[in-house]
Design a protein around this motif. Structure first.
Motif, PDB file in Angstrom:
ATOM      1  N   GLY A   1       0.811  -1.216   0.000  1.00 63.27           N
ATOM      2  CA  GLY A   1       0.000   0.000   0.000  1.00 63.27           C
ATOM      3  C   GLY A   1       0.841   1.263   0.000  1.00 63.27           C
ATOM      4  N   ILE A   2       1.957   1.234   0.732  1.00 60.08           N
ATOM      5  CA  ILE A   2       2.839   2.405   0.753  1.00 60.08           C
ATOM      6  C   ILE A   2       3.431   2.643  -0.633  1.00 60.08           C
ATOM      7  CG2 ILE A   2       5.047   3.270   1.643  1.00 60.08           C
ATOM      8  CD1 ILE A   2       4.333   1.935   4.317  1.00 60.08           C
ATOM      9  N   ALA A   3       3.896   1.577  -1.284  1.00 60.40           N
ATOM     10  CA  ALA A   3       4.444   1.713  -2.640  1.00 60.40           C
ATOM     11  C   ALA A   3       3.388   2.252  -3.599  1.00 60.40           C
ATOM     12  CB  ALA A   3       4.976   0.361  -3.119  1.00 60.40           C
ATOM     13  N   ARG A   4       2.175   1.737  -3.492  1.00 53.45           N
ATOM     14  CA  ARG A   4       1.069   2.212  -4.343  1.00 53.45           C
ATOM     15  C   ARG A   4       0.814   3.694  -4.140  1.00 53.45           C
ATOM     16  NH1 ARG A   4      -4.083   0.261  -1.737  1.00 53.45           N
ATOM     17  NH2 ARG A   4      -3.455   1.968  -0.357  1.00 53.45           N
TER      18      ARG A   4
ATOM     19  N   PRO B   1       1.604   8.345   2.631  1.00 54.52           N
ATOM     20  CA  PRO B   1       0.755   7.157   2.456  1.00 54.52           C
ATOM     21  C   PRO B   1      -0.208   6.946   3.617  1.00 54.52           C
ATOM     22  CG  PRO B   1       3.036   6.665   1.913  1.00 54.52           C
ATOM     23  CD  PRO B   1       3.034   8.028   2.539  1.00 54.52           C
ATOM     24  N   ALA B   2      -1.344   6.345   3.295  1.00 55.50           N
ATOM     25  CA  ALA B   2      -2.376   6.105   4.309  1.00 55.50           C
ATOM     26  C   ALA B   2      -1.865   5.237   5.448  1.00 55.50           C
ATOM     27  CB  ALA B   2      -3.594   5.454   3.661  1.00 55.50           C
ATOM     28  N   ALA B   3      -0.997   4.270   5.144  1.00 51.91           N
ATOM     29  CA  ALA B   3      -0.495   3.366   6.180  1.00 51.91           C
ATOM     30  C   ALA B   3       0.362   4.085   7.210  1.00 51.91           C
ATOM     31  CB  ALA B   3       0.310   2.239   5.535  1.00 51.91           C
ATOM     32  N   ILE B   4       0.837   5.276   6.874  1.00 57.20           N
ATOM     33  CA  ILE B   4       1.663   6.058   7.796  1.00 57.20           C
ATOM     34  C   ILE B   4       0.827   7.095   8.538  1.00 57.20           C
ATOM     35  CG2 ILE B   4       3.581   7.705   7.934  1.00 57.20           C
ATOM     36  CD1 ILE B   4       4.870   6.208   5.605  1.00 57.20           C
TER      37      ILE B   4
ATOM     38  N   TYR C   1      -3.912   1.403  10.587  1.00 53.67           N
ATOM     39  CA  TYR C   1      -3.098   0.405   9.880  1.00 53.67           C
ATOM     40  C   TYR C   1      -2.045  -0.195  10.818  1.00 53.67           C
ATOM     41  CZ  TYR C   1      -5.193   1.880   5.475  1.00 53.67           C
ATOM     42  OH  TYR C   1      -6.077   2.149   4.471  1.00 53.67           O
ATOM     43  N   LEU C   2      -1.367   0.672  11.561  1.00 47.57           N
ATOM     44  CA  LEU C   2      -0.379   0.181  12.509  1.00 47.57           C
ATOM     45  C   LEU C   2      -1.034  -0.654  13.601  1.00 47.57           C
ATOM     46  CD1 LEU C   2       2.484   0.090  13.666  1.00 47.57           C
ATOM     47  CD2 LEU C   2       2.009   2.285  14.801  1.00 47.57           C
ATOM     48  N   ALA C   3      -2.162  -0.171  14.123  1.00 45.94           N
ATOM     49  CA  ALA C   3      -2.855  -0.896  15.186  1.00 45.94           C
ATOM     50  C   ALA C   3      -3.298  -2.274  14.707  1.00 45.94           C
ATOM     51  CB  ALA C   3      -4.054  -0.088  15.669  1.00 45.94           C
TER      52      ALA C   3
END
Length: 207
Positions: free
Chosen positions: A46-49, A58-61, A66-68
């Motif tokens: 997802g980060i690469a995308r 990125p949304a994951a950051i 996402y982290l949880a």
């Protein structure tokens, strides 16, 4: 559309994190190593995308969920990995589910950013395979996508279903479910029946 992408993205994050953490438990990593592997496996694609599409940061950051989700999956795998291992081929099944969900969300997000259909399908594939590649590299293995039964092809097929549905005006939810189901079934059948792409012919050594 945003809600659908988020729900599927978090579901994919959980199962990919579970697959990554279970693989780490097999290699007897400590709790920190397992949590790192869970997050890397779940969020790298997802980060690469997002970086390639310009959806930065990125949304994951930026989104704590996402982290949880990755941490919860990692703790589950760390605490109950023995029970998970008793399931039939658990890492590959979790991996197939994560591949299906991420291929779908990657394609949908690319379409939401108005990328052309071909690139949207390719971004779906990238989202699906990215986490598995990073997981395998961290475990010092040849990435599954380069050596296993149909993997990237399954992700590309699922993403293509989403893109075709969008082009035909089908609502997002049915195309998402159809694309995920297609990818998962192809991947599972490839595992069970040993379907593979042709490999380079290796001549026997000269005597």
């Amino acid at each position: 559309m945003k809600t659908l992408i988020l729900v599927l993205d978090l579901a994919g994050t959980f199962v990919f994190a579970l697959a990554g953490a279970t693989a780490g438990a097999r290699r007897q990593l400590d709790i920190f190593g397992i949590l790192v592997l869970a997050f890397a496996a779940a969020c790298s694609g997802g980060i690469a995308r997002d970086v390639l599409m310009g959806a930065t940061p990125p949304a994951a950051i930026t989104d704590w969920r996402y982290l949880a989700t990755s941490v919860v999956a990692g703790i589950i795998a760390f605490r109950w990995h023995a029970a998970i291992e008793r399931m039939a081929n658990p890492v590959r099944m979790f991996d197939a589910a994560g591949l299906a969900l991420f291929a779908v969300t990657g394609a949908q997000k690319a379409l939401a950013f108005e990328l052309n259909p071909v690139m949207a399908a390719l971004f779906g594939m990238l989202t699906g395979i990215g986490g598995g590649v990073v997981r395998d590299l961290l475990l010092a293995q040849i990435p599954l996508v380069l050596r296993a039964e149909l993997y990237a092809v399954a992700a590309l097929g699922g993403a293509t279903v989403v893109v075709l549905g969008d082009q035909l005006g089908v609502p997002p939810l049915p195309t998402a479910l159809g694309g995920a189901a297609f990818c998962f079934v192809v991947r599972v059948l490839a595992i069970k029946r040993g379907w593979q792409l042709p490999k380079a012919f290796q001549q026997p050594p000269q005597k």
